[in-house]
Design an enzyme around this catalytic site. Structure first.
Site, PDB file in Angstrom:
ATOM      1  N   ARG A 236       0.865  -1.173   0.000  1.00  0.00           N
ATOM      2  CA  ARG A 236       0.000   0.000   0.000  1.00  0.00           C
ATOM      3  C   ARG A 236       0.906   1.229   0.000  1.00  0.00           C
ATOM      4  NH1 ARG A 236      -3.465  -2.601  -1.729  1.00  0.00           N
ATOM      5  NH2 ARG A 236      -5.496  -3.120  -0.815  1.00  0.00           N
ATOM      6  N   GLU A 265      -2.568   7.992  -3.784  1.00  0.00           N
ATOM      7  CA  GLU A 265      -3.150   7.399  -4.972  1.00  0.00           C
ATOM      8  C   GLU A 265      -4.546   7.965  -5.255  1.00  0.00           C
ATOM      9  OE1 GLU A 265      -2.008   3.262  -4.635  1.00  0.00           O
ATOM     10  OE2 GLU A 265      -3.879   2.747  -5.645  1.00  0.00           O
ATOM     11  N   HIS A 283      -1.234   0.467 -10.045  1.00  0.00           N
ATOM     12  CA  HIS A 283      -1.897  -0.465  -9.114  1.00  0.00           C
ATOM     13  C   HIS A 283      -2.541  -1.642  -9.868  1.00  0.00           C
ATOM     14  CE1 HIS A 283      -3.773  -0.656  -4.842  1.00  0.00           C
ATOM     15  NE2 HIS A 283      -3.595  -1.860  -5.351  1.00  0.00           N
TER      16      HIS A 283
HETATM   17  P1  NAP Z   1      -0.719 -11.533   4.724  1.00  0.00           P
HETATM   18  O1  NAP Z   1      -0.671 -12.963   4.322  1.00  0.00           O
HETATM   19  O2  NAP Z   1      -1.542 -11.139   5.896  1.00  0.00           O
HETATM   20  O3  NAP Z   1       0.788 -11.059   4.909  1.00  0.00           O
HETATM   21  C1  NAP Z   1       1.146  -9.852   5.477  1.00  0.00           C
HETATM   22  C2  NAP Z   1       2.403 -10.084   6.293  1.00  0.00           C
HETATM   23  O4  NAP Z   1       2.849  -8.812   6.756  1.00  0.00           O
HETATM   24  C3  NAP Z   1       2.204 -10.964   7.500  1.00  0.00           C
HETATM   25  O5  NAP Z   1       3.139 -12.016   7.433  1.00  0.00           O
HETATM   26  C4  NAP Z   1       2.517 -10.033   8.672  1.00  0.00           C
HETATM   27  O6  NAP Z   1       3.368 -10.553   9.627  1.00  0.00           O
HETATM   28  C5  NAP Z   1       3.372  -9.005   8.035  1.00  0.00           C
HETATM   29  N1  NAP Z   1       3.368  -7.736   8.784  1.00  0.00           N
HETATM   30  C6  NAP Z   1       2.301  -7.004   9.158  1.00  0.00           C
HETATM   31  N2  NAP Z   1       2.706  -5.891   9.798  1.00  0.00           N
HETATM   32  C7  NAP Z   1       4.059  -5.932   9.805  1.00  0.00           C
HETATM   33  C8  NAP Z   1       5.073  -5.096  10.318  1.00  0.00           C
HETATM   34  N3  NAP Z   1       4.741  -3.966  10.948  1.00  0.00           N
HETATM   35  N4  NAP Z   1       6.377  -5.464  10.146  1.00  0.00           N
HETATM   36  C9  NAP Z   1       6.693  -6.613   9.511  1.00  0.00           C
HETATM   37  N5  NAP Z   1       5.763  -7.460   9.007  1.00  0.00           N
HETATM   38  C10 NAP Z   1       4.492  -7.122   9.169  1.00  0.00           C
HETATM   39  O7  NAP Z   1      -1.256 -10.634   3.508  1.00  0.00           O
HETATM   40  P2  NAP Z   1      -1.022 -10.856   1.945  1.00  0.00           P
HETATM   41  O8  NAP Z   1      -2.142 -11.646   1.377  1.00  0.00           O
HETATM   42  O9  NAP Z   1       0.364 -11.308   1.721  1.00  0.00           O
HETATM   43  O10 NAP Z   1      -1.213  -9.343   1.442  1.00  0.00           O
HETATM   44  C11 NAP Z   1      -0.347  -8.329   1.891  1.00  0.00           C
HETATM   45  C12 NAP Z   1      -0.838  -6.971   1.433  1.00  0.00           C
HETATM   46  O11 NAP Z   1      -0.563  -6.791   0.038  1.00  0.00           O
HETATM   47  C13 NAP Z   1      -2.356  -6.739   1.524  1.00  0.00           C
HETATM   48  O12 NAP Z   1      -2.749  -6.381   2.816  1.00  0.00           O
HETATM   49  C14 NAP Z   1      -2.603  -5.654   0.500  1.00  0.00           C
HETATM   50  O13 NAP Z   1      -2.606  -4.372   1.095  1.00  0.00           O
HETATM   51  C15 NAP Z   1      -1.406  -5.765  -0.456  1.00  0.00           C
HETATM   52  N6  NAP Z   1      -1.850  -6.147  -1.805  1.00  0.00           N
HETATM   53  C16 NAP Z   1      -1.611  -5.313  -2.854  1.00  0.00           C
HETATM   54  C17 NAP Z   1      -2.033  -5.663  -4.110  1.00  0.00           C
HETATM   55  C18 NAP Z   1      -1.810  -4.775  -5.303  1.00  0.00           C
HETATM   56  O14 NAP Z   1      -2.654  -4.750  -6.195  1.00  0.00           O
HETATM   57  N7  NAP Z   1      -0.696  -4.075  -5.382  1.00  0.00           N
HETATM   58  C19 NAP Z   1      -2.712  -6.869  -4.323  1.00  0.00           C
HETATM   59  C20 NAP Z   1      -2.934  -7.706  -3.240  1.00  0.00           C
HETATM   60  C21 NAP Z   1      -2.516  -7.340  -1.966  1.00  0.00           C
HETATM   61  P3  NAP Z   1       3.034 -11.548  10.793  1.00  0.00           P
HETATM   62  O15 NAP Z   1       2.919 -12.870  10.086  1.00  0.00           O
HETATM   63  O16 NAP Z   1       4.199 -11.445  11.670  1.00  0.00           O
HETATM   64  O17 NAP Z   1       1.760 -11.089  11.410  1.00  0.00           O
END
Ligand code: NAP
Length: 316
Positions: A236, A265, A283
């Site tokens: 994000r 954005e 995006h």
């Molecule tokens: P996820 O499986 O929940 O993974 C997020 C990871 O971030 C988790 O392992 C979490 O760690 C870690 N985390 C959270 N806060 C943190 C911090 N302060 N420091 C270090 N690590 C931290 O989510 P995901 O499915 O991979 O998606 C991640 C994000 O990508 C989404 O929330 C979304 O905003 C973004 N995204 C963007 C697009 C795009 O179009 N560009 C598309 C899809 C998703 P822990 O395991 O330790 O809790």
């Protein structure tokens, strides 16, 4: 019949599935909902299917008894919804994890390759009609093989990126994480974000957005990166302090960056657009028809389970 409001046009197959189950209103505009539209949706519908940019803040969600009982978000990221306020207003919130993982990881690889290998610069050269032909020292970039990728946010997407880097490109993987991870590929855990930033050739951001990660990548993190290193952000926009990134790119503090998301954005600062050493995508992390179909069908399945009295499969 259960009334559902869908805040954007979605692929035909998704709308067909929703129409089969509910009395559906699809808003034809592609822009985020206004405050009035959000309140009207909450007042007049049993369920709302919102998405990125629909800012369901505490201000919108509080202060009234709404008909709406579920926000079935289209997308895994839900930082535009104040989940605590939604729950306090008696609403369930769901998202679409998994459906987005591979496509978003692929977009990270696109940005990584484009930034490291100066593909955007090269494309602009050809389009400008000023390319003078191949020569041995033209547009020399950074070869990814054998380099180290640093993953910030080793979740679903972070791991999918790491796998691509390890198995596909022969890269070393390093990461910093709040919780312990069991990984099916070799990876070095770093004690802190600054340690990670200092030890990698490409730093990739894959954490969720929201208050906890706002400006996680700030001037200190950028200063810790080696001067040849690249930053990739598919998470994000406001996870990265954009002004600090522009400064780092302008002054050669880092080698380059690849961005799919922006702090304000869809506004992208002129200062960023003017730079050669940054790749700018609009995006498009999940922008493939079958991915958007799967995301939409997941949202519909969440609504279906909720209104059948079951626990939705993707509760936030
Ligand atoms: P996820 O499986 O929940 O993974 C997020 C990871 O971030 C988790 O392992 C979490 O760690 C870690 N985390 C959270 N806060 C943190 C911090 N302060 N420091 C270090 N690590 C931290 O989510 P995901 O499915 O991979 O998606 C991640 C994000 O990508 C989404 O929330 C979304 O905003 C973004 N995204 C963007 C697009 C795009 O179009 N560009 C598309 C899809 C998703 P822990 O395991 O330790 O809790």
């Amino acid at each position: 019949m259960t009334r559902v409001f869908i805040s954007r046009p979605l692929p035909d197959s998704v709308l067909a599935a929703a129409h089969d189950l509910f009395d559906v209103t699809v808003r034809p505009e592609t822009s985020p909902l206004t405050a009035d539209e959000m309140r009207t949706a909450l007042r007049d519908y049993d369920g709302v299917l919102p998405t990125l940019g629909d800012m369901f803040s505490a201000d919108i969600l509080g202060g009234a008894s709404w008909r709406c009982k579920i926000l079935a978000n289209f997308g895994v990221g839900y930082n535009h919804i104040d989940v605590t306020a939604a729950q306090a207003a008696g609403m369930t919130v769901t998202n679409t994890p998994g459906a987005v993982t591979d496509a978003t990881a692929d977009t990270a690889m696109t940005l990584m390759l484009m930034s490291a290998r100066r593909a955007g610069e090269g494309e602009r050269l050809v389009r400008a009609g000023t390319w003078e032909g191949w020569h041995p020292t033209q547009l020399l970039g950074m070869h990814l093989g054998g380099k180290t990728v640093g993953i910030v946010g080793m979740g679903r997407i972070g791991q999918a990126i790491a796998r691509r880097c390890h198995f596909g490109f022969g890269m070393q993987v390093a990461y910093h994480s709040r919780s312990p991870k069991v990984l099916d590929f070799p990876a070095i855990q770093k004690a802190s974000l600054l340690d990670l930033a200092g030890a990698c050739d490409v730093l990739v951001i894959a954490v969720p957005g929201g208050n906890d990660t706002h400006h996680l990548i700030n001037a200190d993190v950028l200063a810790a990166m080696p001067t040849h290193a690249h930053l990739v952000n598919i998470a994000r926009g406001n996870v990265v302090e954009e002004a600090a990134l522009i400064h780092a790119l302008k002054t050669g503090q880092i080698g380059g960056a690849g961005l799919d998301v922006y702090e304000f954005e869809p506004a992208v600062p002129d200062a960023l657009r003017a730079l050669e050493n940054v790749v700018l995508l609009p995006h498009i992390g999940t922008a493939a028809l079958e991915v958007r179909e799967e995301m939409g069908l997941m949202s519909v399945r969440n609504l279906q389970a909720f209104f059948a009295g079951d626990t939705p499969p993707n509760l936030v």
